[in-house]
Motif scaffolding. Structure first.
Motif, PDB file in Angstrom:
ATOM      1  N   ASN A 178     -45.139  52.245 -24.425  1.00  0.00           N
ATOM      2  CA  ASN A 178     -44.207  51.451 -24.280  1.00  0.00           C
ATOM      3  C   ASN A 178     -43.098  51.079 -22.859  1.00  0.00           C
ATOM      4  OD1 ASN A 178     -43.783  51.153 -26.865  1.00  0.00           O
ATOM      5  ND2 ASN A 178     -42.170  52.017 -27.499  1.00  0.00           N
ATOM      6  N   GLY A 179     -43.810  51.705 -22.466  1.00  0.00           N
ATOM      7  CA  GLY A 179     -42.746  51.901 -20.584  1.00  0.00           C
ATOM      8  C   GLY A 179     -43.125  52.208 -20.057  1.00  0.00           C
ATOM      9  N   TYR A 180     -42.098  51.941 -18.660  1.00  0.00           N
ATOM     10  CA  TYR A 180     -41.740  53.520 -17.927  1.00  0.00           C
ATOM     11  C   TYR A 180     -40.916  54.248 -17.231  1.00  0.00           C
ATOM     12  CZ  TYR A 180     -43.915  50.312 -14.883  1.00  0.00           C
ATOM     13  OH  TYR A 180     -44.221  49.007 -13.367  1.00  0.00           O
ATOM     14  N   LEU A 181     -41.146  54.789 -16.735  1.00  0.00           N
ATOM     15  CA  LEU A 181     -39.373  55.236 -15.784  1.00  0.00           C
ATOM     16  C   LEU A 181     -39.645  56.510 -14.600  1.00  0.00           C
ATOM     17  CD1 LEU A 181     -38.806  55.896 -19.256  1.00  0.00           C
ATOM     18  CD2 LEU A 181     -36.450  55.619 -17.816  1.00  0.00           C
ATOM     19  N   VAL A 182     -39.332  55.853 -13.589  1.00  0.00           N
ATOM     20  CA  VAL A 182     -39.120  55.958 -12.378  1.00  0.00           C
ATOM     21  C   VAL A 182     -38.599  56.494 -12.038  1.00  0.00           C
ATOM     22  CG1 VAL A 182     -41.104  56.205 -10.016  1.00  0.00           C
ATOM     23  CG2 VAL A 182     -41.483  54.892 -12.371  1.00  0.00           C
ATOM     24  N   PRO A 183     -37.840  57.736 -11.775  1.00  0.00           N
ATOM     25  CA  PRO A 183     -36.087  58.443 -10.968  1.00  0.00           C
ATOM     26  C   PRO A 183     -36.917  58.218  -9.518  1.00  0.00           C
ATOM     27  CG  PRO A 183     -37.440  60.222 -11.929  1.00  0.00           C
ATOM     28  CD  PRO A 183     -38.321  59.644 -12.601  1.00  0.00           C
ATOM     29  N   LYS A 184     -35.619  57.293  -8.909  1.00  0.00           N
ATOM     30  CA  LYS A 184     -35.718  57.736  -7.928  1.00  0.00           C
ATOM     31  C   LYS A 184     -34.984  58.401  -6.615  1.00  0.00           C
ATOM     32  CE  LYS A 184     -38.970  54.662  -6.936  1.00  0.00           C
ATOM     33  NZ  LYS A 184     -40.965  54.628  -6.781  1.00  0.00           N
ATOM     34  N   GLN A 185     -35.402  58.911  -5.222  1.00  0.00           N
ATOM     35  CA  GLN A 185     -34.258  59.875  -4.675  1.00  0.00           C
ATOM     36  C   GLN A 185     -33.316  59.481  -4.696  1.00  0.00           C
ATOM     37  OE1 GLN A 185     -36.427  62.036  -1.412  1.00  0.00           O
ATOM     38  NE2 GLN A 185     -38.093  62.512  -2.809  1.00  0.00           N
ATOM     39  N   THR A 189     -43.169  44.134 -17.973  1.00  0.00           N
ATOM     40  CA  THR A 189     -43.865  43.393 -18.717  1.00  0.00           C
ATOM     41  C   THR A 189     -45.348  43.567 -17.488  1.00  0.00           C
ATOM     42  OG1 THR A 189     -43.650  41.254 -17.210  1.00  0.00           O
ATOM     43  CG2 THR A 189     -42.210  41.864 -19.384  1.00  0.00           C
ATOM     44  N   GLU A 190     -46.605  42.411 -18.655  1.00  0.00           N
ATOM     45  CA  GLU A 190     -47.746  42.034 -18.058  1.00  0.00           C
ATOM     46  C   GLU A 190     -47.546  40.943 -18.266  1.00  0.00           C
ATOM     47  OE1 GLU A 190     -51.369  44.598 -18.169  1.00  0.00           O
ATOM     48  OE2 GLU A 190     -50.792  45.768 -16.801  1.00  0.00           O
ATOM     49  N   ASP A 191     -47.043  39.571 -18.478  1.00  0.00           N
ATOM     50  CA  ASP A 191     -46.998  38.278 -18.723  1.00  0.00           C
ATOM     51  C   ASP A 191     -47.890  37.437 -17.803  1.00  0.00           C
ATOM     52  OD1 ASP A 191     -45.108  39.201 -17.681  1.00  0.00           O
ATOM     53  OD2 ASP A 191     -43.639  37.234 -17.887  1.00  0.00           O
ATOM     54  N   LEU A 192     -48.287  36.249 -18.601  1.00  0.00           N
ATOM     55  CA  LEU A 192     -49.032  35.000 -17.397  1.00  0.00           C
ATOM     56  C   LEU A 192     -48.506  34.291 -17.323  1.00  0.00           C
ATOM     57  CD1 LEU A 192     -52.346  35.437 -19.467  1.00  0.00           C
ATOM     58  CD2 LEU A 192     -52.029  36.336 -16.350  1.00  0.00           C
ATOM     59  N   ALA A 193     -47.488  33.994 -16.198  1.00  0.00           N
ATOM     60  CA  ALA A 193     -46.819  32.742 -15.816  1.00  0.00           C
ATOM     61  C   ALA A 193     -46.933  32.451 -14.171  1.00  0.00           C
ATOM     62  CB  ALA A 193     -45.346  33.566 -15.591  1.00  0.00           C
ATOM     63  N   GLY A 194     -48.581  32.119 -13.958  1.00  0.00           N
ATOM     64  CA  GLY A 194     -48.924  31.546 -12.216  1.00  0.00           C
ATOM     65  C   GLY A 194     -48.421  31.965 -11.751  1.00  0.00           C
ATOM     66  N   PHE A 195     -47.539  31.496 -11.200  1.00  0.00           N
ATOM     67  CA  PHE A 195     -47.091  31.725  -9.740  1.00  0.00           C
ATOM     68  C   PHE A 195     -46.024  31.676  -9.924  1.00  0.00           C
ATOM     69  CE2 PHE A 195     -51.283  31.101  -8.408  1.00  0.00           C
ATOM     70  CZ  PHE A 195     -51.689  31.992  -7.610  1.00  0.00           C
ATOM     71  N   GLY A 205     -38.019  48.850 -24.365  1.00  0.00           N
ATOM     72  CA  GLY A 205     -38.899  49.843 -24.117  1.00  0.00           C
ATOM     73  C   GLY A 205     -38.761  51.561 -23.353  1.00  0.00           C
ATOM     74  N   ALA A 206     -37.741  51.426 -22.323  1.00  0.00           N
ATOM     75  CA  ALA A 206     -37.115  52.109 -21.200  1.00  0.00           C
ATOM     76  C   ALA A 206     -36.372  53.346 -22.689  1.00  0.00           C
ATOM     77  CB  ALA A 206     -36.100  52.036 -20.267  1.00  0.00           C
ATOM     78  N   SER A 215     -35.928  53.655 -25.987  1.00  0.00           N
ATOM     79  CA  SER A 215     -36.432  54.255 -26.981  1.00  0.00           C
ATOM     80  C   SER A 215     -37.628  55.623 -25.842  1.00  0.00           C
ATOM     81  CB  SER A 215     -38.310  53.615 -27.550  1.00  0.00           C
ATOM     82  OG  SER A 215     -39.362  53.800 -26.261  1.00  0.00           O
ATOM     83  N   ILE A 216     -38.745  55.907 -24.985  1.00  0.00           N
ATOM     84  CA  ILE A 216     -38.323  56.856 -24.657  1.00  0.00           C
ATOM     85  C   ILE A 216     -37.505  58.127 -23.872  1.00  0.00           C
ATOM     86  CG2 ILE A 216     -40.118  58.000 -22.771  1.00  0.00           C
ATOM     87  CD1 ILE A 216     -41.400  55.489 -22.525  1.00  0.00           C
ATOM     88  N   VAL A 217     -36.289  57.400 -23.389  1.00  0.00           N
ATOM     89  CA  VAL A 217     -35.474  58.154 -23.101  1.00  0.00           C
ATOM     90  C   VAL A 217     -33.856  56.534 -24.067  1.00  0.00           C
ATOM     91  CG1 VAL A 217     -33.347  58.885 -21.167  1.00  0.00           C
ATOM     92  CG2 VAL A 217     -35.689  58.572 -20.705  1.00  0.00           C
ATOM     93  N   PRO A 218     -33.478  57.465 -24.640  1.00  0.00           N
ATOM     94  CA  PRO A 218     -32.231  56.805 -25.391  1.00  0.00           C
ATOM     95  C   PRO A 218     -30.713  56.945 -24.910  1.00  0.00           C
ATOM     96  CG  PRO A 218     -33.457  57.980 -26.653  1.00  0.00           C
ATOM     97  CD  PRO A 218     -33.992  59.112 -25.791  1.00  0.00           C
TER      98      PRO A 218
END
Ligand code: FAD
Ligand code: GLY
Length: 374
Positions: free
Chosen positions: A250-257, A266-272, A287-288, A290-293
């Motif tokens: 359902n997605g990803y989480l990327v902790p930053k310093q 998302t991956e959606d088609l919306a032209g430019f 989505g996030a 659901s992985i980390v309530p």
């Protein structure tokens, strides 16, 4: 404006910046032309994961490229730190790919089996082992693959460092300058036309991401590159220490310093179109959660979107354009341009210096029938 360079690179995202700095380090006179701000499109929008085993779903040339490019990162960021003083915050805590349903467990097992068979160093973790590593993850998590050698980086700092390094290596940097045409004599490229004037060069490298088809279309070359929008957000991590990148269906989480957690995408088609939508941002946040309530209580910071350069077969397009002299392309890195940038730059520079394309043979433009209408 009329000037001469050995090579003009069109597009100042991570790919164009990496190529231009690498070319300049070989003593080649390079101009890098960006229509907006350096790094200001897909490259700044990215989450910064360096995760070939997570991203590529089968063995093959793309996975090999990802693994080799990841191996270049340590040296690359050390060199950049030495040259610019910028620490790009490469984190090597590894990645957890999690399964939360029976179906996802099957998907995870299949992935684990082929990656193990290929000899990658990964581990399958039980629910208990996952929670020992990351106590905030959902209790619904059934299993995870831990991949200790995958990483992430602060891509905004990486872009800043590359611009400084390019300046130091005397790359002629032009922002807010759009290439609107290519100059040619027959099928030889002789420079570019910009909205501010013409520039002469022996060789033009098109690294303009999702827009590459526009420029190549100017000389009748039809490359199959198109934009896939990614909507993504940042939340505060103060109440929620996460130490690994976590990736699920359902997605990803990327902790930053810097105290943010990037959640995508998302991956959606919306032209430019690269605005965010209520549906897009809410899908990413759900989505996030659901992985980390506990993310539901984190401060919401920002949402944005970028246009991934996708290609007809999902692989980047790298190398000389068939039937042309002095025209090279480096685009179509889709979901992994940050990961693939250092190796892309090495291969393109190798081609420019020696005409050698063997390392990128799986990615050459000639695999498509590039209709050249003239
Ligand atoms: P861009 O960064 O888009 O650069 C192309 C540049 O060309 C632009 O700046 C544009 O203005 C310029 N340009 C276009 N036309 C012209 C012209 N005519 N004249 C002059 N300049 C021109 N990758 C990863 O490796 N890890 C990740 O975690 C990751 N996460 C992502 C998350 C999201 C939400 C998105 C959208 C992407 C993500 N990516 C990730 C993918 C990565 O961002 C892209 O693959 C990468 O940025 C592509 O780089 P690029 O230089 O080809 O394109
Ligand atoms: N690589 C992550 C993304 O493109 O969303």
């Amino acid at each position: 404006m009329k000037s001469y360079s050995d090579i003009i690179v069109v597009g100042g995202g991570i790919i164009g910046l990496s190529i231009a700095t690498e070319l300049a380090s070989s003593g080649i006179a390079v101009t890098l032309i960006e229509q907006g701000m350096f790094g200001g499109e897909a490259s700044v929008a990215a989450a910064g994961m360096l995760a070939p085993l997570k991203e590529f779903t089968k063995p093959g040339p793309l996975l090999d490229m990802g693994i080799r490019s990841l191996q270049l990162y340590d040296n690359w960021v050390s060199e950049l730190r030495e040259a610019t003083g910028i620490d790009c915050q490469l984190s090597t805590a590894g990645i957890l790919t999690v399964a939360m349903t029976e179906m996802e467990e099957d998907w995870l097992q299949e992935r684990y089996q082929w990656q193990k068979t290929e000899g990658y160093e990964i581990r399958l973790l039980s629910t208990r082992e996952v929670h020992e590593r990351e106590p905030h993850l959902s209790k619904k998590i059934r299993q995870a693959i831990y991949s200790p050698h995958e990483a992430d980086i602060n891509n905004c700092l990486l872009l800043e460092a590359l611009v400084i390094q390019a300046e130091k290596r005397n790359v002629h940097l032009l922002q807010n300058t759009a290439v609107i045409g290519l100059k040619q004599t027959g099928h030889k490229i002789t420079g570019v036309v910009t909205n501010k004037g013409e520039m002469v060069a022996n060789h033009v490298i098109v690294a303009s991401g999702a827009w590459a088809a526009d420029i190549l279309g100017q000389v009748g070359v039809d490359v199959p590159v198109y934009p896939v929008r990614g909507q993504i957000a940042a939340v505060g991590s103060s109440n929620l220490p996460l130490s690994h990148v976590v990736f699920g269906k359902n997605g990803y989480l990327v902790p930053k310093q810097d105290g943010r957690i990037i959640v995508g995408a998302t991956e959606d088609l919306a032209g430019f179109e690269r605005s965010t939508t209520v549906y897009g941002v809410s899908t990413v946040l759900k989505g996030a959660m659901s992985i980390v309530p506990a993310i539901s209580q984190a401060p919401f910071l920002q949402a944005w979107a970028g246009l991934r350069p996708a290609t007809a077969d999902g692989h980047p397009i790298l190398g000389p354009v068939p039937d042309w002299t002095g025209l090279t392309v480096a685009c179509g890195h889709y979901r992994n341009g940050i990961l693939l940038a250092p190796l892309t730059a090495k291969w393109i520079v190798e081609y420019v210096r020696s005409g050698e394309t063997k390392h990128m043979s799986a990615f050459l433009p000639e695999r498509f029938s590039l209709v050249s209408y003239d």
